[in-house]
Design a protein around this motif. Structure first.
Motif, short mmCIF file in Angstrom:
data_model
loop_
_atom_site.label_atom_id
_atom_site.label_comp_id
_atom_site.label_asym_id
_atom_site.label_seq_id
_atom_site.Cartn_x
_atom_site.Cartn_y
_atom_site.Cartn_z
N ARG A 12 0.82 -1.21 0.00
CA ARG A 12 0.00 0.00 0.00
C ARG A 12 0.86 1.26 0.00
O ARG A 12 0.37 2.33 -0.34
CB ARG A 12 -0.93 0.01 1.22
N THR A 15 3.97 2.84 -5.00
CA THR A 15 3.26 3.21 -6.22
C THR A 15 4.21 3.05 -7.39
O THR A 15 5.32 3.58 -7.37
CB THR A 15 2.76 4.67 -6.15
N ASN A 35 0.23 0.15 -5.79
CA ASN A 35 -0.64 1.15 -6.41
C ASN A 35 -0.13 1.48 -7.80
O ASN A 35 1.08 1.39 -8.06
CB ASN A 35 -0.67 2.41 -5.54
N LYS A 76 -9.08 0.53 -3.88
CA LYS A 76 -7.97 1.02 -4.71
C LYS A 76 -8.48 1.84 -5.88
O LYS A 76 -9.58 1.63 -6.36
CB LYS A 76 -7.16 -0.16 -5.26
#
Length: 168
Positions: A12, A15, A35, A76
């Motif tokens: 989490r 990215t 992500n 998400k």
């Protein structure tokens, strides 16, 4: 980076940003829990191909279709990154095209003021123009934020490091 035997960083907190390697996006989401951020920076193929040559291989329509096809977990969403280039991609019409491109996607948009550097050939959009662009997106229900830049004073902001290294 996420393995317990490695750094054990929570997915989490990671990215992965891509310019739009369409065939790899589904694999990234299927094989990881990180992500996804997609650099758009334009709302038409002609404009995006001029600004981001990868668009010639993976056009905007294919990129957005790949994003729509993703099976994202409930909490998400995809982050679309949009570098604001004065007079290039910051018109009201660009904002309206972005609204039309993203309605069926669980997403947010990061508006990124361009960080100018010598010889760039682009200028940053005026702050008022970025605010207007954001207002159009928000008025149509898109979550849009303006990323604050750091490091410009020493040419170490986003997009400037590679240039500084190439000039060295």
């Amino acid at each position: 980076m996420t393995a317990e035997w490695g750094f054990a960083i929570s997915p989490r907190r990671i990215t992965v940003s891509t310019v739009g390697l369409v065939p790899m996006i589904p694999r990234l989401i299927a094989e990881t829990r990180v992500n996804l951020a997609v650099s758009l920076t334009a709302t038409t193929d002609a404009q995006r191909a001029r600004l981001m040559p990868i668009n010639r291989r993976h056009p905007l329509g294919a990129l957005l279709a790949a994003c729509r096809a993703l099976s994202l977990p409930r909490r998400k969403r995809i982050t679309f990154e949009y570098v604001m280039l004065g007079g290039e991609n910051d018109a009201d019409a660009d904002a309206r095209r972005l609204v039309r491109a993203a309605p069926r996607l669980r997403s947010k948009v990061n508006l990124i003021p361009f960080n100018p550097f010598p010889g760039a050939g682009f200028v940053a959009s005026p702050r008022e123009r970025i605010g207007r662009f954001q207002a159009i997106l928000r008025a149509h229900g898109l979550n849009a934020t303006i990323r604050e830049s750091r490091g410009q004073d020493i040419q170490a902001a986003c997009g400037q490091l590679a240039v500084a290294r190439a000039a060295a």
